[in-house]
Design a protein around this motif. Structure first.
Motif, PDB file in Angstrom:
ATOM      1  N   LEU A   1       0.804  -1.215   0.000  1.00 52.52           N
ATOM      2  CA  LEU A   1       0.000   0.000   0.000  1.00 52.52           C
ATOM      3  C   LEU A   1       0.840   1.270   0.000  1.00 52.52           C
ATOM      4  O   LEU A   1       0.287   2.369  -0.029  1.00 52.52           O
ATOM      5  CB  LEU A   1      -0.918   0.000   1.234  1.00 52.52           C
ATOM      6  N   GLY A   2       2.153   1.107   0.113  1.00 48.49           N
ATOM      7  CA  GLY A   2       3.020   2.282   0.171  1.00 48.49           C
ATOM      8  C   GLY A   2       3.001   2.977   1.517  1.00 48.49           C
ATOM      9  O   GLY A   2       3.439   4.125   1.636  1.00 48.49           O
ATOM     10  N   HIS A   3       2.498   2.314   2.535  1.00 46.46           N
ATOM     11  CA  HIS A   3       2.450   2.895   3.877  1.00 46.46           C
ATOM     12  C   HIS A   3       3.835   2.891   4.518  1.00 46.46           C
ATOM     13  O   HIS A   3       4.693   2.077   4.188  1.00 46.46           O
ATOM     14  CB  HIS A   3       1.481   2.106   4.770  1.00 46.46           C
ATOM     15  N   ASP A   4       4.014   3.816   5.467  1.00 53.14           N
ATOM     16  CA  ASP A   4       5.329   3.886   6.100  1.00 53.14           C
ATOM     17  C   ASP A   4       5.311   3.498   7.570  1.00 53.14           C
ATOM     18  O   ASP A   4       6.344   3.558   8.236  1.00 53.14           O
ATOM     19  CB  ASP A   4       5.936   5.283   5.935  1.00 53.14           C
ATOM     20  N   THR A   5       4.177   3.111   8.081  1.00 51.08           N
ATOM     21  CA  THR A   5       4.104   2.649   9.470  1.00 51.08           C
ATOM     22  C   THR A   5       3.442   1.280   9.502  1.00 51.08           C
ATOM     23  O   THR A   5       2.409   1.067   8.867  1.00 51.08           O
ATOM     24  CB  THR A   5       3.296   3.626  10.350  1.00 51.08           C
ATOM     25  N   MET A   6       4.076   0.382  10.231  1.00 54.68           N
ATOM     26  CA  MET A   6       3.550  -0.977  10.330  1.00 54.68           C
ATOM     27  C   MET A   6       3.501  -1.398  11.790  1.00 54.68           C
ATOM     28  O   MET A   6       4.240  -0.895  12.634  1.00 54.68           O
ATOM     29  CB  MET A   6       4.411  -1.951   9.513  1.00 54.68           C
ATOM     30  N   TYR A   7       2.613  -2.363  12.083  1.00 54.93           N
ATOM     31  CA  TYR A   7       2.346  -2.785  13.462  1.00 54.93           C
ATOM     32  C   TYR A   7       2.264  -4.302  13.550  1.00 54.93           C
ATOM     33  O   TYR A   7       1.909  -4.989  12.586  1.00 54.93           O
ATOM     34  CB  TYR A   7       0.990  -2.233  13.924  1.00 54.93           C
ATOM     35  N   TRP A   8       2.530  -4.787  14.756  1.00 56.92           N
ATOM     36  CA  TRP A   8       2.185  -6.153  15.128  1.00 56.92           C
ATOM     37  C   TRP A   8       1.242  -6.104  16.319  1.00 56.92           C
ATOM     38  O   TRP A   8       1.500  -5.393  17.301  1.00 56.92           O
ATOM     39  CB  TRP A   8       3.418  -6.977  15.511  1.00 56.92           C
ATOM     40  N   TYR A   9       0.152  -6.881  16.211  1.00 58.96           N
ATOM     41  CA  TYR A   9      -0.806  -7.040  17.289  1.00 58.96           C
ATOM     42  C   TYR A   9      -0.885  -8.514  17.657  1.00 58.96           C
ATOM     43  O   TYR A   9      -0.719  -9.387  16.813  1.00 58.96           O
ATOM     44  CB  TYR A   9      -2.211  -6.600  16.862  1.00 58.96           C
ATOM     45  N   LYS A  10      -1.228  -8.753  18.914  1.00 62.85           N
ATOM     46  CA  LYS A  10      -1.492 -10.112  19.375  1.00 62.85           C
ATOM     47  C   LYS A  10      -2.948 -10.202  19.794  1.00 62.85           C
ATOM     48  O   LYS A  10      -3.440  -9.340  20.547  1.00 62.85           O
ATOM     49  CB  LYS A  10      -0.592 -10.471  20.557  1.00 62.85           C
ATOM     50  N   GLN A  11      -3.647 -11.209  19.284  1.00 61.21           N
ATOM     51  CA  GLN A  11      -5.029 -11.448  19.698  1.00 61.21           C
ATOM     52  C   GLN A  11      -5.070 -12.735  20.506  1.00 61.21           C
ATOM     53  O   GLN A  11      -4.777 -13.816  19.982  1.00 61.21           O
ATOM     54  CB  GLN A  11      -5.968 -11.542  18.492  1.00 61.21           C
ATOM     55  N   ASP A  12      -5.461 -12.615  21.759  1.00 60.32           N
ATOM     56  CA  ASP A  12      -5.448 -13.788  22.624  1.00 60.32           C
ATOM     57  C   ASP A  12      -6.695 -14.647  22.431  1.00 60.32           C
ATOM     58  O   ASP A  12      -7.537 -14.355  21.580  1.00 60.32           O
ATOM     59  CB  ASP A  12      -5.270 -13.378  24.090  1.00 60.32           C
ATOM     60  N   SER A  13      -6.801 -15.676  23.229  1.00 60.32           N
ATOM     61  CA  SER A  13      -7.894 -16.639  23.059  1.00 60.32           C
ATOM     62  C   SER A  13      -9.265 -16.033  23.338  1.00 60.32           C
ATOM     63  O   SER A  13     -10.281 -16.548  22.902  1.00 60.32           O
ATOM     64  CB  SER A  13      -7.684 -17.842  23.965  1.00 60.32           C
TER      65      SER A  13
END
Lengths: 116, 114
Positions: B27-39
């Motif tokens: 997408l040409g974005h310059d900010t990226m993230y990691w999320y954790k989704q628990d049970s």
């Protein structure tokens, strides 16, 4: 501290009935508000967002939400639910300042079940 | 035409192993993230990178190490996997120009640690 509360863990409605999912937020400044939907086994899809302006925002799939600053709420509504709307719905508030710019704080989600 | 992609979609592994999850956005974005989704489906941010620089690092065990080789990629490496690491991990991206913008999420990687 920023936080989002979705009071309803699970809601069941009949197909064709109206729907309202509640969301309350806590944020010290002007909030950036979002509703995302997660279908089983899928990622999150943006339904709608509020940044400023008209407090009633329209989204995809016939959803709308109303921002009420006095109540710190951003409730999601749909006049007539379809079976395909069954999913998990997440409300989120986005931080708009400084080093936390763009961070999203999510509610714990509301699972929607639709009866045929 | 996938916007944010993650590989693998499923990952099953034994305790103590080391594994990586890859994320790419076109997408040409310059900010990226990691999320954790628990049970219980709760989503919590882990890391954020802006133009390959770490800008958010939540209280995540240092067994987790993100790496961003370029703006379009953000990988997550996990050492010495534990049972509690079992979760769905989502990558997301966002443009940071033109005012405030929403995040776009990948399909998720379901990690199961046995």
């Amino acid at each position: 501290a920023q936080s989002v509360t979705q009071p309803d863990i699970h809601i069941t409605v009949s197909e064709g009935a109206s729907l309202e999912l509640r969301c309350n937020y806590s944020y010290g400044a002007t909030p950036y508000l979002f509703w995302y939907v997660q279908s089983p086994g899928q990622g999150l899809q943006l339904l709608l967002k509020y940044f400023s302006g008209d407090t009633l925002v329209q989204g995809i799939k016939g959803f709308e939400a109303e921002f009420k600053r006095s109540q710190s709420s951003f409730n999601l509504r749909k006049p007539s639910v379809h079976w395909s709307d069954a999913a998990e719905y997440f409300c989120a508030v986005g931080s708009g300042r400084g080093s936390t710019l763009g961070r999203l704080y999510f509610g714990r989600g509301t699972q929607l079940t639709v009866w045929p | 035409d996938t916007a944010v992609s993650q590989t693998p979609k499923y990952l099953v592994t034994q305790m103590g192993n080391d594994k990586s999850i890859k994320c790419e956005q076109n997408l040409g974005h310059d900010t990226m993230y990691w999320y954790k989704q628990d049970s219980k489906k709760f989503l919590k941010i882990m890391f954020s990178y802006n133009n390959k620089e770490l800008i958010i690092n939540e209280t995540v065990p240092n067994r987790f190490s993100p790496k961003s080789p370029d703006k379009a990629h953000l990988n997550l490496h996990i050492n010495s996997l534990e049972l509690g690491d079992s979760a769905v991990y989502f990558c997301a991206s966002r443009p940071t120009s033109g005012g405030y913008n929403e995040q776009f999420f990948g399909p998720g990687t379901r990690l199961t640690v046995l």
